[in-house]
Design a protein around this motif. Structure first.
Motif, mmCIF file in Angstrom:
data_model
loop_
_atom_site.group_PDB
_atom_site.id
_atom_site.type_symbol
_atom_site.label_atom_id
_atom_site.label_comp_id
_atom_site.label_asym_id
_atom_site.label_seq_id
_atom_site.Cartn_x
_atom_site.Cartn_y
_atom_site.Cartn_z
ATOM 1 N N ARG A 195 0.830 -1.217 0.000
ATOM 2 C CA ARG A 195 0.000 0.000 0.000
ATOM 3 C C ARG A 195 0.858 1.258 0.000
ATOM 4 O O ARG A 195 0.542 2.249 -0.641
ATOM 5 N N GLN A 196 1.951 1.207 0.753
ATOM 6 C CA GLN A 196 2.795 2.402 0.836
ATOM 7 C C GLN A 196 3.463 2.722 -0.508
ATOM 8 O O GLN A 196 3.578 3.878 -0.896
ATOM 9 N N ARG A 207 2.276 2.011 -3.464
ATOM 10 C CA ARG A 207 1.255 2.567 -4.371
ATOM 11 C C ARG A 207 0.847 3.969 -3.943
ATOM 12 O O ARG A 207 0.583 4.823 -4.773
ATOM 13 N N ARG A 208 0.831 4.191 -2.633
ATOM 14 C CA ARG A 208 0.478 5.526 -2.151
ATOM 15 C C ARG A 208 1.500 6.560 -2.619
ATOM 16 O O ARG A 208 1.155 7.696 -2.933
ATOM 17 N N TYR A 209 2.745 6.164 -2.655
ATOM 18 C CA TYR A 209 3.792 7.051 -3.165
ATOM 19 C C TYR A 209 3.494 7.428 -4.621
ATOM 20 O O TYR A 209 3.499 8.606 -4.986
ATOM 21 N N GLU A 224 0.622 7.178 -6.238
ATOM 22 C CA GLU A 224 -0.653 7.910 -6.326
ATOM 23 C C GLU A 224 -0.485 9.368 -5.897
ATOM 24 O O GLU A 224 -1.053 10.270 -6.506
ATOM 25 N N THR A 225 0.315 9.597 -4.844
ATOM 26 C CA THR A 225 0.557 10.967 -4.380
ATOM 27 C C THR A 225 1.250 11.784 -5.459
ATOM 28 O O THR A 225 0.878 12.922 -5.750
ATOM 29 N N ARG A 243 -1.496 12.318 -8.220
ATOM 30 C CA ARG A 243 -2.674 13.099 -7.860
ATOM 31 C C ARG A 243 -2.291 14.517 -7.410
ATOM 32 O O ARG A 243 -2.861 15.504 -7.850
ATOM 33 N N MET A 254 2.653 12.784 2.221
ATOM 34 C CA MET A 254 2.309 11.422 2.663
ATOM 35 C C MET A 254 2.391 11.266 4.170
ATOM 36 O O MET A 254 1.989 10.237 4.712
#
Ligand code: ADP
Length: 334
Positions: A259-260, A262-264, A266-267, A270, A286
């Motif tokens: 998740r982390q 992908r969050r990187y 996505e951030t 986005r 983040m």
């Protein structure tokens, strides 16, 4: 730290130690590094001298500590383990230095985080096996010059670039540890499945390897989690559907990103329109430390060509958009 926050599969120290190879011959991969070390160990043993100081650099979980514990075993000498951030002043390193035996090893993890004063104190220790100790205070202070036993310093760092030039130059052997190939990780998983007495079929071992970000520590963590999952949800045997369900549950996608990771991505997409963006800005958005991103998240994303680093900051690649789309479809289906 990262795995314990992001997935429930952080092994406790005991398990980690149980899976850690004891001898260099038990280590998988890193053939070139091992070849260099074998020659150096052989020559030093024949001369009955300590091995030259060794610096290992590379992302976390690739075997730096494992090498640092296997090398003294090959040489049949003692090892002391220390960590850069815990050595706050020269006086903190003195007990380690005075405890050294002839040819024994001092391992300093995260050596790039040694305070400058401690680093400079190490120079004469490394070069001449001598240190100065100041006794007393003020006008009555005197300096004692102490001869140390000839020893080997093994340093480990995730950031070779953060080490000062003079420090780096004092290591005779400098080796970079890179990510492991799929067959190498598969081999590690098969061996460790045996050690843990868990049945993992061949295609499942490959699948766990594929989802382990090229990193043995991650592979071991995934294996322990899949083992628990198989035991709790099924008959304890690890099969492809079990691996898939276990990975899905912890948000690990088919490329092994968690998740982390992908969050990187996505951030960056986005908030920063895909980049370029500075690491501080990404980390701030983040709410994680820049060090965590640089040390633990970025290396695999860079090597997978999902992110690139430019002089103006980080940018995602077309492949990252593609990957996120597939990963989202895969993780939400079923
Ligand atoms: P680092 O010090 O680079 O963060 P470690 O040496 O602690 O990484 O490695 C983490 C774990 O991965 C070890 O406990 C060991 O079980 C496994 N491991 C690392 N390198 C290898 C290797 N070459 N062969 C087999 N297992 C390995």
């Amino acid at each position: 730290a990262r795995e314990s926050i992001m997935t429930p599969d952080e092994p406790d120290d005991e398990k980690d130690v149980a899976l850690r190879p004891k001898r260099i011959a038990d280590m998988v991969g890193q053939r070139e590094v091992i070849e260099v070390l074998r020659i150096a160990i052989d020559a030093a043993s024949k001369r009955e001298e300590p091995l030259g100081h060794i610096l290992f650099d590379g992302p976390p979980g690739l075997g730096k500590t494992t090498f640092a514990t296997c090398i003294p075993r090959e040489m049949n000498v003692a090892v002391q383990m220390a960590s850069g951030p815990a050595l706050k002043a020269p006086k903190d390193i003195i007990p380690y230095l005075t405890n050294l035996e002839h040819r024994s090893v001092l391992f300093i993890d995260e050596i790039h985080r040694l305070p400058k004063a401690v680093e400079e104190y190490m120079y004469t220790a490394m070069e001449d096996f001598r240190i100065d100790i100041v006794l007393g205070e003020g006008v009555s202070a005197r300096t004692l010059n102490l001869q140390l036993k000839p020893f080997t310093l093994i340093g480990a760092t995730t950031r070779a670039g953060m080490l000062s030039g003079p420090m780096r130059d004092r290591f005779q052997i400098r080796e970079h540890l890179g990510f492991y190939s799929l067959p190498e990780l598969t081999e590690i998983l098969e061996r460790n499945a045996k050690k843990l007495s868990v049945e993992v079929d061949a295609e499942s071992a490959v699948e766990i390897a594929r989802r382990s970000r090229g990193t043995p520590r991650v592979a071991n963590n995934r294996l322990l989690w899949v083992r628990d999952f198989a035991m709790s949800k099924s008959d304890g045997k690890v099969t492809l559907p079990i691996v898939d369900r276990a990975m899905r549950m912890t948000g690990i996608d088919q490329a092994g990103l968690d998740r982390q990771d992908r969050r990187y991505l996505e951030t960056l997409i986005r908030v920063f329109s895909g980049g370029p963006a500075g690491i501080e800005a990404i980390a701030h958005t983040m709410n994680v430390s820049p060090d965590t991103l640089v040390d633990e998240v970025e290396p695999f994303l860079l090597r997978s060509e999902l992110v690139i680093r430019t002089s103006r900051g980080r940018c995602v690649t077309a492949k990252a958009y593609e990957h996120l789309k597939e990963s989202l479809a895969d993780l939400t289906d079923h």
